[in-house]
Design an enzyme around this catalytic site. Structure first.
Site, PDB file in Angstrom:
ATOM      1  N   HIS A 363       0.895  -1.290   0.174  1.00  0.00           N
ATOM      2  CA  HIS A 363       0.122  -0.070  -0.283  1.00  0.00           C
ATOM      3  C   HIS A 363       0.861   1.107  -0.378  1.00  0.00           C
ATOM      4  O   HIS A 363       0.376   2.089  -0.125  1.00  0.00           O
ATOM      5  CB  HIS A 363      -0.959   0.103   0.964  1.00  0.00           C
ATOM      6  CG  HIS A 363      -2.477  -0.730   0.811  1.00  0.00           C
ATOM      7  ND1 HIS A 363      -2.125  -2.418   0.640  1.00  0.00           N
ATOM      8  CD2 HIS A 363      -3.701  -0.373  -0.439  1.00  0.00           C
ATOM      9  CE1 HIS A 363      -3.752  -2.398   0.344  1.00  0.00           C
ATOM     10  NE2 HIS A 363      -4.057  -1.254  -0.466  1.00  0.00           N
ATOM     11  N   ARG A 470     -10.871   4.601  -0.926  1.00  0.00           N
ATOM     12  CA  ARG A 470     -10.503   4.163   0.618  1.00  0.00           C
ATOM     13  C   ARG A 470     -10.363   5.128   1.810  1.00  0.00           C
ATOM     14  O   ARG A 470      -9.322   5.197   2.016  1.00  0.00           O
ATOM     15  CB  ARG A 470      -8.755   3.950  -0.027  1.00  0.00           C
ATOM     16  CG  ARG A 470      -8.241   2.822  -1.065  1.00  0.00           C
ATOM     17  CD  ARG A 470      -7.105   2.176  -0.863  1.00  0.00           C
ATOM     18  NE  ARG A 470      -6.831   1.213  -1.813  1.00  0.00           N
ATOM     19  CZ  ARG A 470      -5.628   1.493  -3.494  1.00  0.00           C
ATOM     20  NH1 ARG A 470      -5.620   3.302  -3.822  1.00  0.00           N
ATOM     21  NH2 ARG A 470      -5.397   0.580  -4.426  1.00  0.00           N
ATOM     22  N   ARG A 506     -15.673   2.890  -0.269  1.00  0.00           N
ATOM     23  CA  ARG A 506     -15.603   1.653  -0.130  1.00  0.00           C
ATOM     24  C   ARG A 506     -15.123   1.053   1.437  1.00  0.00           C
ATOM     25  O   ARG A 506     -14.823   1.895   2.300  1.00  0.00           O
ATOM     26  CB  ARG A 506     -14.283   0.754  -0.433  1.00  0.00           C
ATOM     27  CG  ARG A 506     -14.147  -0.609   0.262  1.00  0.00           C
ATOM     28  CD  ARG A 506     -12.573  -1.032  -0.790  1.00  0.00           C
ATOM     29  NE  ARG A 506     -11.223  -0.521  -0.305  1.00  0.00           N
ATOM     30  CZ  ARG A 506     -10.134  -1.495  -0.493  1.00  0.00           C
ATOM     31  NH1 ARG A 506     -10.047  -1.702  -1.593  1.00  0.00           N
ATOM     32  NH2 ARG A 506      -8.960  -0.383  -0.439  1.00  0.00           N
ATOM     33  N   GLU A 604     -12.329  -9.612  -6.576  1.00  0.00           N
ATOM     34  CA  GLU A 604     -11.029  -9.497  -6.147  1.00  0.00           C
ATOM     35  C   GLU A 604     -10.636 -11.040  -5.197  1.00  0.00           C
ATOM     36  O   GLU A 604      -9.364 -11.240  -4.903  1.00  0.00           O
ATOM     37  CB  GLU A 604     -10.057  -8.132  -4.482  1.00  0.00           C
ATOM     38  CG  GLU A 604     -11.328  -7.943  -3.876  1.00  0.00           C
ATOM     39  CD  GLU A 604     -10.691  -7.110  -2.974  1.00  0.00           C
ATOM     40  OE1 GLU A 604      -9.871  -6.000  -3.358  1.00  0.00           O
ATOM     41  OE2 GLU A 604     -11.481  -6.360  -2.247  1.00  0.00           O
ATOM     42  N   ASN A 627      -5.489  -6.342  -7.908  1.00  0.00           N
ATOM     43  CA  ASN A 627      -3.730  -5.920  -6.703  1.00  0.00           C
ATOM     44  C   ASN A 627      -4.026  -7.459  -6.465  1.00  0.00           C
ATOM     45  O   ASN A 627      -3.314  -8.420  -6.286  1.00  0.00           O
ATOM     46  CB  ASN A 627      -3.485  -4.614  -5.892  1.00  0.00           C
ATOM     47  CG  ASN A 627      -3.869  -3.074  -6.929  1.00  0.00           C
ATOM     48  OD1 ASN A 627      -3.478  -3.512  -7.446  1.00  0.00           O
ATOM     49  ND2 ASN A 627      -4.227  -2.387  -6.298  1.00  0.00           N
ATOM     50  N   ASP A 628      -5.550  -7.762  -5.583  1.00  0.00           N
ATOM     51  CA  ASP A 628      -5.639  -8.830  -4.668  1.00  0.00           C
ATOM     52  C   ASP A 628      -5.858 -10.270  -5.537  1.00  0.00           C
ATOM     53  O   ASP A 628      -5.376 -11.203  -5.191  1.00  0.00           O
ATOM     54  CB  ASP A 628      -6.919  -8.162  -3.764  1.00  0.00           C
ATOM     55  CG  ASP A 628      -6.107  -7.779  -2.748  1.00  0.00           C
ATOM     56  OD1 ASP A 628      -4.953  -7.873  -1.669  1.00  0.00           O
ATOM     57  OD2 ASP A 628      -6.901  -6.328  -2.062  1.00  0.00           O
ATOM     58  N   ARG A 638       1.527 -10.005  -2.107  1.00  0.00           N
ATOM     59  CA  ARG A 638       1.964  -8.820  -3.441  1.00  0.00           C
ATOM     60  C   ARG A 638       2.627  -8.157  -2.510  1.00  0.00           C
ATOM     61  O   ARG A 638       3.061  -6.850  -3.020  1.00  0.00           O
ATOM     62  CB  ARG A 638       0.685  -7.677  -3.301  1.00  0.00           C
ATOM     63  CG  ARG A 638      -0.207  -7.523  -2.101  1.00  0.00           C
ATOM     64  CD  ARG A 638      -1.831  -7.117  -1.989  1.00  0.00           C
ATOM     65  NE  ARG A 638      -1.744  -5.968  -2.302  1.00  0.00           N
ATOM     66  CZ  ARG A 638      -2.784  -4.847  -2.119  1.00  0.00           C
ATOM     67  NH1 ARG A 638      -4.254  -5.388  -2.249  1.00  0.00           N
ATOM     68  NH2 ARG A 638      -3.208  -3.411  -2.534  1.00  0.00           N
ATOM     69  N   CYS A 675     -10.594  -1.303 -10.637  1.00  0.00           N
ATOM     70  CA  CYS A 675     -10.080  -0.187  -9.670  1.00  0.00           C
ATOM     71  C   CYS A 675      -8.427  -0.616  -8.920  1.00  0.00           C
ATOM     72  O   CYS A 675      -7.938   0.169  -8.158  1.00  0.00           O
ATOM     73  CB  CYS A 675     -10.830   0.315  -8.712  1.00  0.00           C
ATOM     74  SG  CYS A 675     -11.271  -0.868  -7.457  1.00  0.00           S
TER      75      CYS A 675
HETATM   76  C1  PEP Z   1      -7.244  -4.445  -5.174  1.00  0.00           C
HETATM   77  O1  PEP Z   1      -6.760  -4.693  -4.415  1.00  0.00           O
HETATM   78  O2  PEP Z   1      -6.600  -4.519  -6.789  1.00  0.00           O
HETATM   79  C2  PEP Z   1      -7.636  -2.901  -4.801  1.00  0.00           C
HETATM   80  C3  PEP Z   1      -8.054  -1.972  -5.165  1.00  0.00           C
HETATM   81  O3  PEP Z   1      -7.560  -2.634  -3.328  1.00  0.00           O
HETATM   82  P1  PEP Z   1      -6.717  -2.319  -2.761  1.00  0.00           P
HETATM   83  O4  PEP Z   1      -4.609  -2.087  -3.380  1.00  0.00           O
HETATM   84  O5  PEP Z   1      -6.810  -1.777  -1.019  1.00  0.00           O
HETATM   85  O6  PEP Z   1      -6.208  -3.601  -1.441  1.00  0.00           O
HETATM   86 MG    MG Z   2      -8.052  -5.295  -2.175  1.00  0.00          MG
END
Ligand code: PEP
Ligand code: MG
Length: 759
Positions: A363, A470, A506, A604, A627-628, A638, A675
């Site tokens: 993050h 977020r 979210r 995700e 991302n997840d 990650r 996203c």
């Molecule tokens: C994701 O997982 O792609 C996402 C947008 O959420 P975060 O990166 O906050 O886990």
């Molecule tokens: Mg996520």
């Protein structure tokens, strides 16, 4: 065996430079294995030869002189085969080569193990003995384990050598390249400012000072502060501890005495070392001595000395923090970057970031991208505590760092920095233009937000809505859960700033690598654990307060959309929907008239991919968290730099999953957005548009680049490209074909301006 290994590695780790480290290795390994000879050969990258760097048993005058090519001798054989070699009678082997200067003819048996760091052969560790006998399995295992453990230590010592001029064969300060993973795109040329974790003695670097008296004064003050703390602690605990137990504080106070640690530190400061470095030297020497003792009671004293050292260091660091000045082109280097560190640097001076831990999808990297600061993550081989004050280049496109770069490299990267400035000026003109392809397809571009600064940045860049706000960010910067009223004010600010554009909020997504200091979650596998919706469904009071605050904040604005993170099945979705309806009902009962906002969920977790249709029926929209989703589909953390090169959102399995989600959502007549960070990668955005995503949500920094690229291409060309790439089974081939295709269309400039630099 483990104990011996641990002791040797500890001792080697504490060595002051590479030469000393190698000296300890050969001495201790020979001793532990009871052989006559132990030697280390290191591969010299310039000459591609294995050079004898340290030995116990061979003629020391041959150090640095005897060397062999990879196709020469037994050492060359071990190095090229990357396997241990165990010979009863070495001279009978066809690859045996005799070096008169080593006095080697007296040794019969040979055991060599390659020293390999991150798949790269760095050298060979060898033991030899007079008697003709095969080394047994235990001995072989010991040497192999030893060399595996030492590889990292040697790599570290070599790297430090290149940075501080203590390199092998006395080569002095050299340009060196360290590879991490891309964190945030862009390049930076600047000076390193190392931010050390508070009170961690082991990583304090050496530094010379001019004003010895001022430094001694500083040290004396720190000592006095610790003495004062000890006296206070001792009297506070007077009623709870027995007299003998309180004696520990007297021991501490004695150690602080002028005749003990204090005296030694001052002596080193007088030789020109800064107080923190002098303290580290003295404390670590004492600690090492205690830790090597066989008596358990005395070994324990090592932790007392460390504790005292840490306390003094904390005061010294506090003092330095108050007087620290940041250079104009500051590159922050830290073991683990934190959002707070970014805030410390005065406006306009921060040009780059380097983190030893973490990966491109941590993050903090997402934050760096949002702020547009070139960043390299996972630079695990960079001896980060040694780089303070030196010149650096950060290449956030390739995830590379250059220490002490040559004037030529500085010039090349300087040109890229200038080119990027030009590019962003040009892109600013796109603000008012729609994101529309050459054949008239409209692609809404939304932004991800969290920080206050994101609002202004998003508006500057012409965002058409917020695809992901977020909410954990306001929770993270607090020291307790924010109340409903406090949350309401924060959400209202966000909703009004973008009104009438939609804002997708979210619900709280903590856990994984997002921790709240006041709500610690300790577990073995945090990314597979208590995260996102799992936490808030277990704590309906947190969830209800948050959704009530969101709903109330939207009164009269009506541009709110609610998004649920980490949904793995219909049961969770139903529960969450039930709670939102409950909150809505309560608010309406209170007399506030708010329409039910659109509610969506994030896709995700792989389970959600396979249930897209069932889930889509229950919500108003879907948003893919790539991302997840990438992390869970590929089983690649990650956050872990060791496996960062396996983390790839262009992996064919990820592309297929994304396509399936879009098709299934559309079959149910529901819009689907994305996203994750992938949406902000201009080249990937071309493929996402071709898949049929209804909107792309990304960090504001990248939005103009994505817009520029999509405006230069046709939807039909993008679809053709996607069709072709989805037939490939290899992620690398997908990457290179995609980049090549875009370059051939003359669209390469927003992908990677540093592509042609060869450092
Ligand atoms: C994701 O997982 O792609 C996402 C947008 O959420 P975060 O990166 O906050 O886990
Ligand atoms: Mg996520």
């Amino acid at each position: 065996m483990l104990n011996t290994l641990r002791k040797i590695v500890q001792e080697v780790n504490a060595a002051k430079d590479l030469k000393a480290a190698l000296g300890i290795i050969v001495l201790r390994v020979r001793e532990a294995m009871g052989t006559q000879v132990c030697s280390v050969y290191l591969l010299d990258a310039d000459t591609n030869r294995f050079v004898l760097m340290a030995t116990e048993g061979l003629n020391k005058r041959s150090i640095g002189k005897v060397s062999m090519a990879p196709n020469e001798g037994l050492v060359g054989l071990v190095g090229t085969r990357e396997e241990p070699l165990n010979l009863e009678n070495a001279s009978e082997h066809p690859r045996y080569r005799y070096f008169a200067e080593t006095g080697e003819e007296r040794y019969a048996s040979f055991l060599g193990a390659p020293i390999i760091h991150h798949r790269r052969v760095m050298g060979v560790l060898v033991v030899q003995q007079k008697d003709k006998r095969q080394f047994d399995e235990g001995e072989e295992a010991f040497l192999v384990t030893m060399s595996a453990q030492l590889a990292g230590v040697i790599a570290h010592a070599e790297a430090t050598g290149s940075i501080r001029g203590l390199g092998k064969l006395g080569k002095g300060i050299q340009e060196a390249k360290f590879v991490g993973v891309p964190g945030a795109p862009g390049v930076a040329v600047g000076k390193a400012v190392v931010v050390l974790p508070p009170a961690d003695l082991e990583v304090v670097p050496d530094k010379s000072i001019d004003d010895v008296e001022a430094e001694i004064e500083l040290f004396k003050q720190a000592l006095e502060s610790v003495r004062e703390d000890m006296r206070n602690l001792s009297s506070k605990l007077a009623t709870q501890l027995r007299k003998e137990e309180r004696a520990l504080f007297d021991v501490y106070l004695m150690m602080l005495d002028d005749a003990s640690i204090g005296q030694e530190v001052k002596r080193i400061i007088r030789n020109g070392q800064w107080a923190q470095g002098a303290l580290r030297q003295v404390v670590m020497e004492h600690v090492a001595r205690f830790e090597l003792m066989d008596d358990a009671y005395l070994r324990e004293r090592a932790s007392d000395v460390k504790d005292i050292g840490r306390r003094i260091l904390a005061y010294l660091q506090e003092e330095r923090q108050q007087t620290l000045t940041y250079p104009d082109q500051t590159i922050i280097v830290s073991e683990e970057l934190s959002p707070a560190m970014l805030g410390e640097v005065p406006e306009g001076k921060l040009v780059g970031l380097i983190s030893v831990l973490g990966s491109g999808n941590s993050h903090v990297a997402i934050l760096a991208r949002a702020m547009g600061i070139p960043t390299v993550m996972g630079a695990v081989d960079l001896p980060y505590s040694k780089v303070d004050g030196i010149d650096l280049i950060v290449d956030g496109y390739h995830g590379e760092i250059y220490t002490n770069p040559s004037p030529q490299l500085v010039k090349q990267y300087g040109e890229v920095v200038a080119e990027e400035k030009e590019l962003s000026k040009g892109l600013a003109a796109l603000r008012e233009l729609p994101c529309e392809t050459l054949d008239g397809h409209r692609m809404p571009l939304w932004v991800n937000t969290g920080l206050l600064a994101d609002v202004a940045r998003a508006q500057e860049r012409g965002a058409e809505g917020v695809g992901l706000y977020r909410t954990e960010v306001p929770f993270m910067i607090n020291d307790r859960f924010p109340s409903e009223k406090e949350q309401l004010a924060i959400y209202r600010e966000q909703l009004s700033a973008f009104h009438p554009l939609p804002v997708t909020m979210r619900t709280l997504d903590i856990g994984g690598d997002k921790a709240l200091s006041y709500f610690p979650i300790k577990e073995e596998n945090p990314f597979l654990g208590w995260r996102g919706i799992r936490v808030t469904l277990d704590h309906p009071e947190i969830f209800l307060v948050q959704t009530r605050a969101m709903l109330k904040a939207s009164e009269g604005l009506n541009n709110l959309r609610i998004l649920l993170p980490m949904i793995s099945g219909t049961h969770e979705l139903e529960e969450a929907l039930h709670l939102i309806h409950r909150a809505w009902g309560e608010i309406r009962d209170e007399g506030v008239d708010i329409p039910m906002p659109p509610i969506g969920m994030m896709v995700e977790i792989p389970a959600a991919v396979y249930q897209t249709r069932e889930l889509a029926r229950q919500v108003d929209f879907l948003s893919v968290g790539s991302n997840d989703l990438t992390q869970y589909l590929l089983a690649v953390d990650r956050n872990n730099p060791r496996v960062a090169d396996l983390y790839d959102y262009l992996h064919p399995a990820v592309l297929q999953a994304l396509k399936k989600v879009v098709d299934d959502a559309h079959t149910e007549g529901k819009p689907v957005s994305i996203c994750g960070e992938m949406a902000g990668d201009p080249a990937a955005a071309v493929l996402l548009m071709a898949m049929g995503f209804d909107s792309l949500s990304m960090n504001a920094t990248n939005l103009p680049k994505v817009k520029w690229l999509l405006r230069q291409i046709t939807l039909s060309k993008a679809r053709e490209l996607l069709g072709q790439l989805m037939t490939f089974d290899n992620p690398q081939v997908i990457h290179s074909s995609l980049h090549l295709a875009l370059r051939n269309l003359g669209l390469g400039r927003v992908i990677n301006p540093a592509a042609t630099i060869q450092g």
